[in-house]
Scaffold this active site. Sequence first.
Site, PDB file in Angstrom:
ATOM      1  N   ASP A 133       0.832  -1.201   0.000  1.00 58.97           N
ATOM      2  CA  ASP A 133       0.000   0.000   0.000  1.00 58.97           C
ATOM      3  C   ASP A 133       0.864   1.248   0.000  1.00 58.97           C
ATOM      4  O   ASP A 133       2.005   1.242   0.479  1.00 58.97           O
ATOM      5  CB  ASP A 133      -0.958   0.004   1.185  1.00 58.97           C
ATOM      6  CG  ASP A 133      -0.248  -0.005   2.530  1.00 58.97           C
ATOM      7  OD1 ASP A 133       0.727  -0.766   2.670  1.00 58.97           O
ATOM      8  OD2 ASP A 133      -0.665   0.741   3.446  1.00 58.97           O
ATOM      9  N   GLU A 167       0.036  -0.874   5.926  1.00 56.63           N
ATOM     10  CA  GLU A 167       1.125  -0.290   6.701  1.00 56.63           C
ATOM     11  C   GLU A 167       0.984   1.218   6.805  1.00 56.63           C
ATOM     12  O   GLU A 167       1.284   1.809   7.844  1.00 56.63           O
ATOM     13  CB  GLU A 167       2.476  -0.634   6.064  1.00 56.63           C
ATOM     14  CG  GLU A 167       3.680  -0.399   6.975  1.00 56.63           C
ATOM     15  CD  GLU A 167       4.179   1.032   6.985  1.00 56.63           C
ATOM     16  OE1 GLU A 167       4.905   1.400   7.925  1.00 56.63           O
ATOM     17  OE2 GLU A 167       3.853   1.789   6.041  1.00 56.63           O
TER      18      GLU A 167
END
Length: 378
Positions: free
Chosen positions: A70, A135
């Site tokens: 991400d 994250e």
Amino acid sequence: MEPEVITLARQLIEKPSYTPDDAGCQPLLMNRLGGQGFQGEHQRIGEVDNVLMWHGEQPGPALMFLGHTDVVPPGELSAWKHHPLSAHVESGVLYGRGVADMKGSVAAMVLAMEKFVAQNPNHPGKVALMLTSDEEGEAINGVRQFMPEMAHKHHFDYCLVGEPSSGQKLGDTVRVGRRGSLHVHITIQGKQGHVAYPQLAANPVFLAASALDELGRFAWDQGNADFPPTSFQVSAVEAGAGAPNIIPGELKITANFRYAPTSSQDSLAAQLQQILDRHQLNYELSWQLSGEPFHCQDEAYKQALAASIRQITGTEPEFNTGGGTSDGRFVAPHGIATMELGPINKTIHQVNECEKISHLVQLENIYLDLIHRLLLQP
């Protein structure tokens, strides 16, 4: 001819994997590594995708690379020199959202593992890659939840996180730990009243002022050789009853401790309460632990990584614990020696995020050299 690590990095950058959407990054890598004999386990928790891919089951050292697919949003597109998902190459530099944080690292890890396995198909030990798509967000349904189950199924001795640790030169900085992050919400009670009759009220802003001054100057601990002293910072202050002629009845404060292993949530809470009590405040506290500190003290692992960096770049790395938090905080508590090494961090989360092609090629070679040192030359 374009280096293969750059081709893979571009494929990942082109996918709009804004937290928590993986946008197909993990399936791409699973299919790629699966065709080369890697096993994989995927787990979707809420809207978050997590995967562990590994090769090798024989006795021996086990190294896990850790990364995330991400990325943060690009912001105003018109501010970018090139579209953030175009993975544009210009003058030896690769541009795109996530190239430094941290799709470039992920590509380098994948290429390093592929080459190692191709050269050593019956290698001892295990090499693996764990990825999450959570994250950059709340980090609740990612490694925090995925790692405990994987740690129960797999043994790992070492973990290398691909976060962008480098400053001026690739490999000049290795994170050997991170400070813990502890949030506290403090509510100071006063007595609401009219501003024209302060004698009938108790303004919590004034009541808390001297305590806040002491909190800002207080030495929570002394840190240690690798960690600076714990810091306390106020991030939000709220008071008021919605009208300019009312003395507020309570003051709400949000603060954060960034703390070394020399402190704990219990010790910090006790010190905070002592200060508030000393100032005779009527208060309530609520806590949120974002992550405990971790500290790699495996000297053999540190020496191996330093040797790999010197071998590929000629740079002598500095070991420190600077920066914010990373998913390494969810791995180290399982008894795994955890460090961080990745690209230059100058452009992360910025417009025109970029990294030199030569750096990503070198990073792949550092990772490959490290696998050799840990698995074949323990």
